[in-house]
Write a protein that holds these residues in place. Structure first.
Motif, PDB file in Angstrom:
ATOM      1  N   MET A   1       0.920  -1.212  -0.227  1.00  0.00           N
ATOM      2  CA  MET A   1       0.053  -0.141   0.014  1.00  0.00           C
ATOM      3  C   MET A   1       0.987   1.310   0.000  1.00  0.00           C
ATOM      4  SD  MET A   1      -2.958  -0.906   2.651  1.00  0.00           S
ATOM      5  CE  MET A   1      -4.601  -0.383   2.097  1.00  0.00           C
ATOM      6  N   PRO A   2       0.819   2.182  -0.939  1.00  0.00           N
ATOM      7  CA  PRO A   2       1.725   3.238  -1.131  1.00  0.00           C
ATOM      8  C   PRO A   2       0.902   4.221  -0.125  1.00  0.00           C
ATOM      9  CG  PRO A   2       0.537   3.002  -3.140  1.00  0.00           C
ATOM     10  CD  PRO A   2       0.226   1.791  -2.301  1.00  0.00           C
ATOM     11  N   LYS A   3       2.160   5.038   0.418  1.00  0.00           N
ATOM     12  CA  LYS A   3       1.725   6.075   1.029  1.00  0.00           C
ATOM     13  C   LYS A   3       1.603   7.563   0.185  1.00  0.00           C
ATOM     14  CE  LYS A   3       3.263   5.110   5.656  1.00  0.00           C
ATOM     15  NZ  LYS A   3       4.082   5.452   6.819  1.00  0.00           N
ATOM     16  N   VAL A   4       0.702   8.521   0.294  1.00  0.00           N
ATOM     17  CA  VAL A   4       0.311   9.390  -0.700  1.00  0.00           C
ATOM     18  C   VAL A   4       0.300  10.691   0.410  1.00  0.00           C
ATOM     19  CG1 VAL A   4      -0.911  10.291  -2.290  1.00  0.00           C
ATOM     20  CG2 VAL A   4      -0.463   7.692  -2.197  1.00  0.00           C
ATOM     21  N   GLN A   5       0.962  11.684  -0.009  1.00  0.00           N
ATOM     22  CA  GLN A   5       0.721  12.974   0.491  1.00  0.00           C
ATOM     23  C   GLN A   5      -0.634  13.748  -0.578  1.00  0.00           C
ATOM     24  OE1 GLN A   5       4.241  15.388   1.024  1.00  0.00           O
ATOM     25  NE2 GLN A   5       4.702  14.498   2.920  1.00  0.00           N
ATOM     26  N   VAL A   6      -1.523  14.334   0.042  1.00  0.00           N
ATOM     27  CA  VAL A   6      -2.458  14.926  -0.886  1.00  0.00           C
ATOM     28  C   VAL A   6      -2.581  16.461  -0.275  1.00  0.00           C
ATOM     29  CG1 VAL A   6      -4.926  14.616  -0.936  1.00  0.00           C
ATOM     30  CG2 VAL A   6      -3.609  12.621  -0.346  1.00  0.00           C
ATOM     31  N   VAL A   7      -2.837  17.386  -1.139  1.00  0.00           N
ATOM     32  CA  VAL A   7      -3.038  18.602  -0.819  1.00  0.00           C
ATOM     33  C   VAL A   7      -4.418  18.939  -1.126  1.00  0.00           C
ATOM     34  CG1 VAL A   7      -1.830  19.430  -3.181  1.00  0.00           C
ATOM     35  CG2 VAL A   7      -1.924  21.031  -1.184  1.00  0.00           C
ATOM     36  N   LEU A   8      -4.982  19.591  -0.293  1.00  0.00           N
ATOM     37  CA  LEU A   8      -6.677  19.828  -0.272  1.00  0.00           C
ATOM     38  C   LEU A   8      -6.582  21.366  -0.110  1.00  0.00           C
ATOM     39  CD1 LEU A   8      -7.549  17.276   2.643  1.00  0.00           C
ATOM     40  CD2 LEU A   8      -7.580  17.074   0.144  1.00  0.00           C
ATOM     41  N   SER A   9      -7.826  21.811  -0.997  1.00  0.00           N
ATOM     42  CA  SER A   9      -8.365  22.987  -0.670  1.00  0.00           C
ATOM     43  C   SER A   9      -9.055  23.292   0.457  1.00  0.00           C
ATOM     44  CB  SER A   9      -9.173  23.473  -1.995  1.00  0.00           C
ATOM     45  OG  SER A   9     -10.526  22.740  -1.702  1.00  0.00           O
ATOM     46  N   GLU A  10      -9.434  24.604   0.818  1.00  0.00           N
ATOM     47  CA  GLU A  10     -10.380  25.113   1.719  1.00  0.00           C
ATOM     48  C   GLU A  10     -11.368  23.993   1.821  1.00  0.00           C
ATOM     49  OE1 GLU A  10     -10.231  29.140   3.285  1.00  0.00           O
ATOM     50  OE2 GLU A  10      -9.358  29.486   1.412  1.00  0.00           O
ATOM     51  N   GLN A  11     -11.971  23.562   0.825  1.00  0.00           N
ATOM     52  CA  GLN A  11     -13.303  23.031   0.609  1.00  0.00           C
ATOM     53  C   GLN A  11     -13.191  21.627   0.859  1.00  0.00           C
ATOM     54  OE1 GLN A  11     -12.080  25.205  -1.555  1.00  0.00           O
ATOM     55  NE2 GLN A  11     -13.115  27.126  -0.790  1.00  0.00           N
ATOM     56  N   GLY A  16      -3.803  17.765  -5.510  1.00  0.00           N
ATOM     57  CA  GLY A  16      -3.002  17.050  -6.149  1.00  0.00           C
ATOM     58  C   GLY A  16      -2.228  15.908  -5.274  1.00  0.00           C
ATOM     59  N   THR A  17      -1.421  15.199  -5.492  1.00  0.00           N
ATOM     60  CA  THR A  17      -0.865  14.024  -4.873  1.00  0.00           C
ATOM     61  C   THR A  17       0.552  13.723  -5.027  1.00  0.00           C
ATOM     62  OG1 THR A  17      -1.780  12.313  -6.482  1.00  0.00           O
ATOM     63  CG2 THR A  17      -3.114  12.914  -4.607  1.00  0.00           C
ATOM     64  N   LEU A  18       1.083  13.036  -4.188  1.00  0.00           N
ATOM     65  CA  LEU A  18       2.775  12.841  -4.245  1.00  0.00           C
ATOM     66  C   LEU A  18       2.843  11.578  -3.528  1.00  0.00           C
ATOM     67  CD1 LEU A  18       5.516  13.548  -4.979  1.00  0.00           C
ATOM     68  CD2 LEU A  18       5.684  14.698  -2.779  1.00  0.00           C
ATOM     69  N   VAL A  19       3.557  10.351  -4.256  1.00  0.00           N
ATOM     70  CA  VAL A  19       3.823   9.334  -3.556  1.00  0.00           C
ATOM     71  C   VAL A  19       5.049   9.456  -2.676  1.00  0.00           C
ATOM     72  CG1 VAL A  19       4.402   6.816  -4.083  1.00  0.00           C
ATOM     73  CG2 VAL A  19       2.908   7.741  -5.525  1.00  0.00           C
ATOM     74  N   ALA A  24      12.059   8.460  -5.030  1.00  0.00           N
ATOM     75  CA  ALA A  24      13.171   9.101  -5.370  1.00  0.00           C
ATOM     76  C   ALA A  24      14.506   8.073  -5.116  1.00  0.00           C
ATOM     77  CB  ALA A  24      13.525  10.272  -4.685  1.00  0.00           C
ATOM     78  N   SER A  25      15.155   7.966  -6.178  1.00  0.00           N
ATOM     79  CA  SER A  25      16.216   7.055  -5.854  1.00  0.00           C
ATOM     80  C   SER A  25      17.593   7.464  -6.949  1.00  0.00           C
ATOM     81  CB  SER A  25      15.925   5.500  -6.263  1.00  0.00           C
ATOM     82  OG  SER A  25      15.364   5.359  -7.483  1.00  0.00           O
ATOM     83  N   GLY A  26      18.463   6.919  -6.731  1.00  0.00           N
ATOM     84  CA  GLY A  26      19.623   7.096  -7.624  1.00  0.00           C
ATOM     85  C   GLY A  26      20.489   8.261  -7.075  1.00  0.00           C
ATOM     86  N   ASP A  27      21.646   8.398  -7.729  1.00  0.00           N
ATOM     87  CA  ASP A  27      22.621   9.500  -7.390  1.00  0.00           C
ATOM     88  C   ASP A  27      22.058  10.905  -7.450  1.00  0.00           C
ATOM     89  OD1 ASP A  27      24.452   7.771  -6.998  1.00  0.00           O
ATOM     90  OD2 ASP A  27      25.511   8.150  -9.137  1.00  0.00           O
ATOM     91  N   GLY A  28      21.967  11.481  -6.476  1.00  0.00           N
ATOM     92  CA  GLY A  28      21.608  13.093  -6.526  1.00  0.00           C
ATOM     93  C   GLY A  28      20.127  13.319  -6.070  1.00  0.00           C
ATOM     94  N   ALA A  29      19.249  11.970  -5.978  1.00  0.00           N
ATOM     95  CA  ALA A  29      18.212  12.005  -5.312  1.00  0.00           C
ATOM     96  C   ALA A  29      17.815  12.595  -3.843  1.00  0.00           C
ATOM     97  CB  ALA A  29      17.437  10.676  -5.399  1.00  0.00           C
ATOM     98  N   PRO A  30      16.907  13.389  -3.535  1.00  0.00           N
ATOM     99  CA  PRO A  30      16.750  14.255  -2.286  1.00  0.00           C
ATOM    100  C   PRO A  30      16.707  12.960  -1.441  1.00  0.00           C
ATOM    101  CG  PRO A  30      14.750  14.484  -3.681  1.00  0.00           C
ATOM    102  CD  PRO A  30      15.838  13.799  -4.582  1.00  0.00           C
ATOM    103  N   ASP A  31      17.008  13.303   0.021  1.00  0.00           N
ATOM    104  CA  ASP A  31      16.757  12.391   0.972  1.00  0.00           C
ATOM    105  C   ASP A  31      15.255  12.437   1.342  1.00  0.00           C
ATOM    106  OD1 ASP A  31      19.508  11.458   1.262  1.00  0.00           O
ATOM    107  OD2 ASP A  31      20.067  13.163   2.528  1.00  0.00           O
ATOM    108  N   ARG A  32      14.810  13.390   1.165  1.00  0.00           N
ATOM    109  CA  ARG A  32      13.217  13.748   1.899  1.00  0.00           C
ATOM    110  C   ARG A  32      12.782  14.709   0.904  1.00  0.00           C
ATOM    111  NH1 ARG A  32      11.765  15.921   7.767  1.00  0.00           N
ATOM    112  NH2 ARG A  32       9.432  15.692   7.341  1.00  0.00           N
ATOM    113  N   PHE A  33      11.498  14.575   0.776  1.00  0.00           N
ATOM    114  CA  PHE A  33      10.662  15.444  -0.225  1.00  0.00           C
ATOM    115  C   PHE A  33       9.242  15.513   0.280  1.00  0.00           C
ATOM    116  CE2 PHE A  33      11.018  11.488  -2.067  1.00  0.00           C
ATOM    117  CZ  PHE A  33       9.728  11.121  -2.566  1.00  0.00           C
ATOM    118  N   GLY A  34       8.514  16.444  -0.256  1.00  0.00           N
ATOM    119  CA  GLY A  34       7.098  16.205  -0.143  1.00  0.00           C
ATOM    120  C   GLY A  34       6.340  17.765  -0.582  1.00  0.00           C
TER     121      GLY A  34
END
Length: 70
Positions: A1-11, A16-19, A24-34
């Motif tokens: 089950m993937p974890k997804v961040q979800v941005v919600l409007s006031e309503q 939008g969503t972000l898994v 992120a993987s590979g050389d130069g990939a960020p350690d953390r993002f959101g």
């Protein structure tokens, strides 16, 4: 089950969503993002079933709003 961040409007509409697991993987990939919310928005994190991975964005957003937004 993937974890997804979800941005919600006031309503509570899904803007939008972000898994956040394994995205992120590979050389130069960020350690953390959101997602950063703007004024009046909020971010939640949900776990989604693997069966939802192939949904079109509109259908995914409707599913998240119906089952994960309170």
């Amino acid at each position: 089950m993937p974890k997804v961040q979800v941005v919600l409007s006031e309503q509570g509409d899904v803007l939008g969503t972000l898994v956040v697991e394994g995205a992120a993987s590979g050389d130069g990939a960020p350690d953390r993002f959101g997602i950063l919310e703007r004024a009046g928005q909020r971010v939640i994190e949900v776990e989604l079933g693997d069966d939802l991975a192939g949904l079109a964005p509109e259908a995914l957003h409707a599913e998240i709003k119906a089952n994960h937004v309170s």
